[in-house]
Design a protein around this motif. Structure first.
Motif, mmCIF file in Angstrom:
data_model
loop_
_atom_site.group_PDB
_atom_site.id
_atom_site.type_symbol
_atom_site.label_atom_id
_atom_site.label_comp_id
_atom_site.label_asym_id
_atom_site.label_seq_id
_atom_site.Cartn_x
_atom_site.Cartn_y
_atom_site.Cartn_z
ATOM 1 N N VAL A 228 5.033 30.603 8.348
ATOM 2 C CA VAL A 228 3.851 30.536 8.702
ATOM 3 C C VAL A 228 3.240 32.015 8.902
ATOM 4 C CG1 VAL A 228 3.779 28.661 9.904
ATOM 5 C CG2 VAL A 228 4.677 30.473 11.174
ATOM 6 N N GLY A 229 4.337 33.057 8.403
ATOM 7 C CA GLY A 229 3.620 34.368 8.150
ATOM 8 C C GLY A 229 2.411 34.209 7.273
ATOM 9 N N VAL A 230 2.600 33.475 6.435
ATOM 10 C CA VAL A 230 1.164 33.181 5.446
ATOM 11 C C VAL A 230 0.443 32.132 6.185
ATOM 12 C CG1 VAL A 230 0.491 32.338 3.375
ATOM 13 C CG2 VAL A 230 2.679 33.522 3.243
ATOM 14 N N ALA A 231 -0.692 32.470 6.530
ATOM 15 C CA ALA A 231 -1.429 31.569 7.389
ATOM 16 C C ALA A 231 -2.373 30.584 6.603
ATOM 17 C CB ALA A 231 -2.551 32.593 8.214
ATOM 18 N N TRP A 232 -2.672 29.623 7.260
ATOM 19 C CA TRP A 232 -3.744 28.633 6.477
ATOM 20 C C TRP A 232 -3.378 27.872 5.086
ATOM 21 C CZ3 TRP A 232 -5.750 27.731 10.899
ATOM 22 C CH2 TRP A 232 -6.177 28.816 11.705
ATOM 23 N N GLN A 233 -2.195 27.300 5.146
ATOM 24 C CA GLN A 233 -1.885 26.846 4.038
ATOM 25 C C GLN A 233 -2.240 25.566 4.007
ATOM 26 O OE1 GLN A 233 2.510 27.706 3.019
ATOM 27 N NE2 GLN A 233 2.490 29.258 4.798
ATOM 28 N N HIS A 234 -2.971 24.895 2.981
ATOM 29 C CA HIS A 234 -3.411 23.691 3.003
ATOM 30 C C HIS A 234 -3.310 22.927 1.605
ATOM 31 C CE1 HIS A 234 -7.423 21.097 2.886
ATOM 32 N NE2 HIS A 234 -6.297 20.445 3.180
ATOM 33 N N ALA A 235 -2.680 21.841 1.630
ATOM 34 C CA ALA A 235 -2.605 21.325 0.450
ATOM 35 C C ALA A 235 -2.495 19.573 0.631
ATOM 36 C CB ALA A 235 -1.019 21.435 -0.197
ATOM 37 N N THR A 236 -2.999 19.003 -0.326
ATOM 38 C CA THR A 236 -2.965 17.473 -0.379
ATOM 39 C C THR A 236 -1.481 16.864 -0.611
ATOM 40 O OG1 THR A 236 -3.577 17.404 -2.765
ATOM 41 C CG2 THR A 236 -5.338 17.308 -0.957
ATOM 42 N N ILE A 237 -1.427 15.782 -0.149
ATOM 43 C CA ILE A 237 -0.079 15.068 -0.568
ATOM 44 C C ILE A 237 -0.536 13.457 -1.293
ATOM 45 C CG2 ILE A 237 2.126 13.951 0.767
ATOM 46 C CD1 ILE A 237 1.589 15.650 2.791
ATOM 47 N N THR A 238 0.176 13.389 -2.222
ATOM 48 C CA THR A 238 0.093 11.912 -2.937
ATOM 49 C C THR A 238 1.470 11.170 -2.677
ATOM 50 O OG1 THR A 238 0.415 12.713 -5.017
ATOM 51 C CG2 THR A 238 -1.672 12.334 -4.113
ATOM 52 N N VAL A 239 1.658 9.927 -2.618
ATOM 53 C CA VAL A 239 2.972 9.087 -2.735
ATOM 54 C C VAL A 239 2.900 8.185 -3.666
ATOM 55 C CG1 VAL A 239 4.458 7.692 -1.368
ATOM 56 C CG2 VAL A 239 3.223 9.702 -0.185
ATOM 57 N N ASN A 240 3.626 8.177 -4.842
ATOM 58 C CA ASN A 240 3.591 7.397 -5.950
ATOM 59 C C ASN A 240 2.185 7.353 -6.606
ATOM 60 O OD1 ASN A 240 6.239 6.658 -5.712
ATOM 61 N ND2 ASN A 240 5.820 5.059 -4.245
ATOM 62 N N GLY A 241 1.702 8.591 -6.531
ATOM 63 C CA GLY A 241 0.246 8.478 -7.056
ATOM 64 C C GLY A 241 -0.821 8.129 -6.144
ATOM 65 N N GLU A 242 -0.617 7.858 -5.121
ATOM 66 C CA GLU A 242 -1.804 7.314 -3.996
ATOM 67 C C GLU A 242 -1.970 8.391 -2.905
ATOM 68 O OE1 GLU A 242 -3.573 4.836 -4.479
ATOM 69 O OE2 GLU A 242 -2.359 3.969 -6.190
ATOM 70 N N PRO A 243 -3.108 8.827 -2.324
ATOM 71 C CA PRO A 243 -3.371 9.705 -1.501
ATOM 72 C C PRO A 243 -2.730 9.311 -0.101
ATOM 73 C CG PRO A 243 -5.221 9.181 -2.932
ATOM 74 C CD PRO A 243 -4.358 8.246 -3.210
ATOM 75 N N ALA A 244 -1.864 10.313 0.348
ATOM 76 C CA ALA A 244 -1.183 9.948 1.534
ATOM 77 C C ALA A 244 -1.465 11.109 2.691
ATOM 78 C CB ALA A 244 0.274 10.091 1.195
ATOM 79 N N GLY A 245 -2.376 11.811 2.726
ATOM 80 C CA GLY A 245 -2.628 12.776 3.553
ATOM 81 C C GLY A 245 -2.806 14.197 3.346
ATOM 82 N N ALA A 246 -2.557 15.237 4.141
ATOM 83 C CA ALA A 246 -2.489 16.697 3.821
ATOM 84 C C ALA A 246 -1.802 17.234 4.724
ATOM 85 C CB ALA A 246 -4.052 16.928 3.851
ATOM 86 N N TRP A 247 -1.502 18.572 4.280
ATOM 87 C CA TRP A 247 -0.643 19.587 5.149
ATOM 88 C C TRP A 247 -1.896 20.511 5.493
ATOM 89 C CZ3 TRP A 247 4.064 18.751 5.796
ATOM 90 C CH2 TRP A 247 4.955 18.299 4.866
#
Length: 350
Positions: A228-247
């Motif tokens: 987290v020395g690198v701030a504001w890391q945002h990414a989406t998550i998919t599970v088996n091709g389906e939207p599953a949330g986000a970091w």
């Protein structure tokens, strides 16, 4: 990956870094890596090292100062480094190689001298050739032979005086920062030191891997170790091709850089499945999206347990291969030595 929790126990003399490694040290990061390796081999805690140094007398080893040194936040004084190595039970006969490596870095970190000083050959090197009288030159040859020697002695004394002055100034500036209290009035706790290697990707980048779970699960958590020395890391998550949330993006922390970020995956995407293919896609960040390790936890019969672990990084090729790990748009890869916050309950964030 090597972890060094507080409260560990010593294990006798430790294996020394090969002389070739010490001779190849060319930057602060190289020295930090070798010191962290000695700490890992010692298999002990910062608290125990501090007690050993206090018992031996001489240079003290405050835990906060050692943590700063191992995390690369501060270039150590030579006496502190030597005391640290002795506490790690590095044999006395091997300390001179460490001192030489430190001295090379110390000189390279000094401000550049005057141009005329840089042109003078150091002691032990070939003396400048004596000039003979000719056009535009005059004076007895004997005087010209003695002149360079006097110049060398004068230059060496000047450099030594400058080094001593710089050392005193650095010590005066570092002392109040090293022991500076936090807002609560207590010294900064060194936390929990961990060395790990990982990877990072940037815009339009992504990572992909497959993990195993129990089809009887009633819930799955995905836990990522990040810097987290690198701030504001945002990414989406998919599970088996389906939207599953986000970091979600986390604020930066330059003192305690390790965190374990937790995302709970939708039950509808995990129940009844034996494997999950996870894809993380970059959205935004102050620098990039980094990943060092993924732990998959599952709930079966009401109890949480670890289902799978993916170690990311060039030193964990077997784990990456076993989980079909792939990365697109990689912008960085390598090892890091950072600390988790002092309290274990602060390690995990959502």
């Amino acid at each position: 990956m090597s972890e060094y929790p507080e409260g560990g126990k010593g294990s006798g003399a430790v294996r020394q870094a090969p002389p070739s490694q010490l001779e190849s040290v060319t930057c602060h990061e190289d020295l930090v890596k070798l010191l962290a390796e000695q700490f890992a081999r010692a298999d002990t805690s910062l608290r125990e090292l501090q007690l050993r140094a206090d018992k031996a007398g001489g240079t003290r080893l405050p835990r906060a100062t050692c943590a700063d040194m191992l995390a690369g936040r501060r270039f150590p004084k030579k006496a502190l480094m030597v005391a640290f190595l002795r506490a790690c039970q590095v044999p006395e006969g091997q300390l001179p190689a460490w001192e030489r490596a430190w001295e090379r870095l110390r000189v390279s970190r000094m401000p550049a001298g005057r141009e005329e000083d840089r042109r003078i050959e150091p002691p032990g090197g070939a003396a400048p050739a004596a000039q003979t009288a000719g056009p535009g030159r005059s004076g007895p040859t004997g005087v010209l032979r003695r002149g360079p020697r006097r110049a060398v002695v004068s230059a060496v004394l000047t450099v030594l005086a400058a080094a001593l002055t710089v050392s005193v100034i650095i010590d005066q500036l570092a002392a109040p920062q090293r022991d500076a209290p936090d807002r609560s009035g207590s010294s900064v706790d060194p936390g929990h030191v961990v060395s790990d290697d990982g990877r990072a990707f940037g815009p339009r980048g992504s990572s992909r891997f497959t993990v195993s779970v129990d089809p009887a699960n009633t819930g799955v958590r995905l836990i990522r170790r990040l810097d987290v020395g690198v701030a504001w890391q945002h990414a989406t998550i998919t599970v088996n091709g389906e939207p599953a949330g986000a970091w979600r993006g986390l604020p930066g922390d330059s003192t305690y850089k390790w965190r374990d970020q937790v995302v709970e995956l939708p039950r509808a995407l995990t129940a009844g499945r034996r494997s999950l293919t996870i894809v993380n896609r970059f959205v935004s960040s102050s620098l990039g999206f980094n990943e060092f390790r993924y732990v998959v936890e599952q709930r079966v019969n009401g109890a949480w347990s670890t289902a799978d672990t993916v170690d990311v990084g060039p030193h964990h090729a077997a784990s990456e291969a076993a989980h079909d790990y792939r990365i697109a748009g990689e912008g960085w890869t390598g090892p890091q030595t950072f600390t988790y916050p002092p309290r274990e309950e602060d390690w995990r964030v959502e």
